[in-house]
Design a protein around this motif. Structure first.
Motif: not given
Length: 82
Positions: A29-37, A45-49
């Motif tokens: 339910n957060t941008v950070g949680g979305l990125r990790e998921w 690539r989202l994790a390493s950017a």
């Protein structure tokens, strides 16, 4: 909860798409949680950017920004141009 995720610049190229609609599991339910998921769903690539910027509904947002049903979340790396 369903959200629209947009990818720009090198992320778009690396992921092979400019965007997608995803159904999020409970607890994301957060941008950070979305990125990790998303990173765990084959979008590593989202994790390493580095220096990745985000926007929720076209407003700049940090990793703690809330994500709600129907939101549009954009991820974009720093870009240069001339």
């Amino acid at each position: 909860m369903s959200v629209r995720v947009l990818y720009f610049a090198s992320l778009k190229e690396a992921l092979g798409t400019g965007g997608e609609t995803v159904d999020l599991p409970a607890g994301v339910n957060t941008v950070g949680g979305l990125r990790e998921w998303l990173a765990g769903q084959g979008r590593a690539r989202l994790a390493s950017a580095g220096n990745l910027r985000c926007a929720v509904n076209q407003d700049m947002a940090g990793p703690d920004a809330a994500v709600a049903d129907g939101d549009e979340i954009a991820f974009f790396p720093p870009v240069t141009g001339g």
